[in-house]
Design a protein around this motif. Structure first.
Motif, short mmCIF file in Angstrom:
data_model
loop_
_atom_site.label_atom_id
_atom_site.label_comp_id
_atom_site.label_asym_id
_atom_site.label_seq_id
_atom_site.Cartn_x
_atom_site.Cartn_y
_atom_site.Cartn_z
N ALA A 85 0.89 -1.08 0.00
CA ALA A 85 0.02 0.12 -0.06
C ALA A 85 0.82 1.05 0.08
N GLU A 86 0.16 2.43 -0.02
CA GLU A 86 1.04 3.59 -0.19
C GLU A 86 2.17 3.54 1.20
N ALA A 87 3.30 3.92 0.69
CA ALA A 87 4.43 3.81 1.36
C ALA A 87 4.91 2.73 2.26
N CYS A 88 4.18 1.45 1.93
CA CYS A 88 4.82 0.42 2.18
C CYS A 88 4.84 -0.61 1.03
N THR A 89 6.05 -1.19 0.91
CA THR A 89 6.51 -2.12 -0.18
C THR A 89 6.84 -3.48 0.57
N CYS A 90 6.79 -4.58 -0.30
CA CYS A 90 6.94 -5.75 0.26
C CYS A 90 7.47 -6.70 -0.89
N SER A 91 8.25 -7.47 -0.75
CA SER A 91 8.89 -8.48 -1.63
C SER A 91 7.80 -9.43 -1.86
N PRO A 92 7.42 -9.51 -3.25
CA PRO A 92 6.37 -10.50 -3.68
C PRO A 92 6.55 -11.83 -3.13
N THR A 93 5.44 -12.63 -2.75
CA THR A 93 5.62 -13.93 -2.02
C THR A 93 4.76 -14.84 -2.47
N HIS A 94 5.05 -16.02 -2.89
CA HIS A 94 4.22 -17.05 -3.17
C HIS A 94 3.28 -17.44 -1.87
N PRO A 95 2.17 -17.68 -1.97
CA PRO A 95 1.40 -18.31 -0.73
C PRO A 95 2.06 -19.28 0.01
N GLN A 96 2.53 -20.32 -0.62
CA GLN A 96 3.23 -21.48 0.06
C GLN A 96 4.43 -20.92 0.88
N GLU A 97 5.21 -19.87 0.33
CA GLU A 97 6.32 -19.22 1.20
C GLU A 97 5.83 -18.67 2.43
N ALA A 98 4.69 -17.90 2.11
CA ALA A 98 3.89 -17.20 3.17
C ALA A 98 3.47 -18.13 4.28
N PHE A 99 3.25 -19.39 3.68
CA PHE A 99 2.64 -20.31 4.78
C PHE A 99 3.77 -20.84 5.39
N CYS A 100 4.96 -21.27 4.85
CA CYS A 100 6.09 -22.04 5.46
C CYS A 100 6.80 -21.16 6.16
N ASN A 101 6.70 -19.72 5.94
CA ASN A 101 7.49 -18.83 6.64
C ASN A 101 6.89 -18.08 7.88
N SER A 102 5.73 -18.39 8.08
CA SER A 102 4.86 -17.85 9.11
C SER A 102 4.80 -18.70 10.58
N ASP A 103 4.52 -18.02 11.49
CA ASP A 103 4.39 -19.08 12.90
C ASP A 103 2.93 -19.33 13.14
N ILE A 104 2.04 -18.62 12.49
CA ILE A 104 0.47 -18.83 12.67
C ILE A 104 -0.20 -18.67 11.25
N VAL A 105 -0.89 -19.60 10.91
CA VAL A 105 -1.71 -19.63 9.75
C VAL A 105 -3.21 -20.19 10.24
N ILE A 106 -4.07 -19.17 10.05
CA ILE A 106 -5.34 -19.46 10.45
C ILE A 106 -6.74 -18.85 9.62
#
Length: 211
Positions: free
Chosen positions: A21-42
């Protein structure tokens, strides 16, 4: 500033649409990466929220009703509150109260769950069937694989445990076919490749390749 902001680069007023969003940038991530790199997925519904005056903009605390947990059983088996920055410029997430169910991925810090725009946060009804299957078992099977982002083709794997993710090149930065329908999973031969299909008989390993 909350801990997940350590990976965020704040670049003035640059907007990245889906990925930030405005003034916030993030490296693109496949949902699988987001899943594996997260402490919590709910999967959860927001039932309340309040603003706490912490930091320059404050912190939003969402009260949630947890519907299902996909990751984080040993760290926090039941989540009741989600914390995020109140300002979207600091990657804060805006969630609707008593309206949608959400897929939430986040980090645990000091006994609290934090989410931000750099986490994978999506309305449940916007997820594809393949993404929902991924949350149940496929993404977990691919956590030892590496998803390599391709911005300018041609791109090639540099090791057998990599899958080349081409959505950034083919879909102009928006979620594409691999994001919506594929998981990167280790095959019986030891290499990783993209997979799409029904659940295999043996859920501990997959011997199928779907380009």
């Amino acid at each position: 500033m909350t801990p997940w902001l350590g990976l965020v680069v704040l670049l003035g007023t640059w907007s990245l649409g889906y990925w930030g969003a405005e003034a916030c940038t993030c490296s693109p991530t496949h949902p699988q990466e987001a899943f594996c790199n997260s402490d919590i997925v709910i999967r959860a519904r927001v039932v309340g929220k309040k603003l706490v005056k912490e930091g320059p903009y404050g912190t939003l605390i969402y009260t949630i009703k947890q519907m299902k947990m996909y990751r984080g059983f040993t760290k926090m088996p039941h989540v009741q509150y989600i914390h995020t920055e109140a300002s979207e410029s600091l990657c804060g997430v805006k969630l609707e109260v008593n309206k949608y169910q959400y897929l939430l991925t986040g980090r645990i810090f000091d006994g609290k769950v934090y989410i931000g725009l750099c986490n994978f946060v999506e309305r449940w009804d916007q997820l594809t069937i393949s993404q929902r299957k991924g949350l149940n078992y496929r993404y977990h099977l691919g956590c030892n694989c590496k998803i390599k982002t391709c911005y300018y083709p041609p791109c090639f794997v540099s090791s057998k445990n990599e899958c080349v993710w081409t959505d950034m090149a083919a879909s102009f930065g928006y979620p594409g076919h691999q994001t919506k329908h594929y998981a990167c999973i280790r095959q019986k031969g030891g290499s990783c490749s993209w997979y799409r299909g029904w659940a295999p008989p043996d859920k501990t390993i997959i011997n199928a390749t779907d380009p």
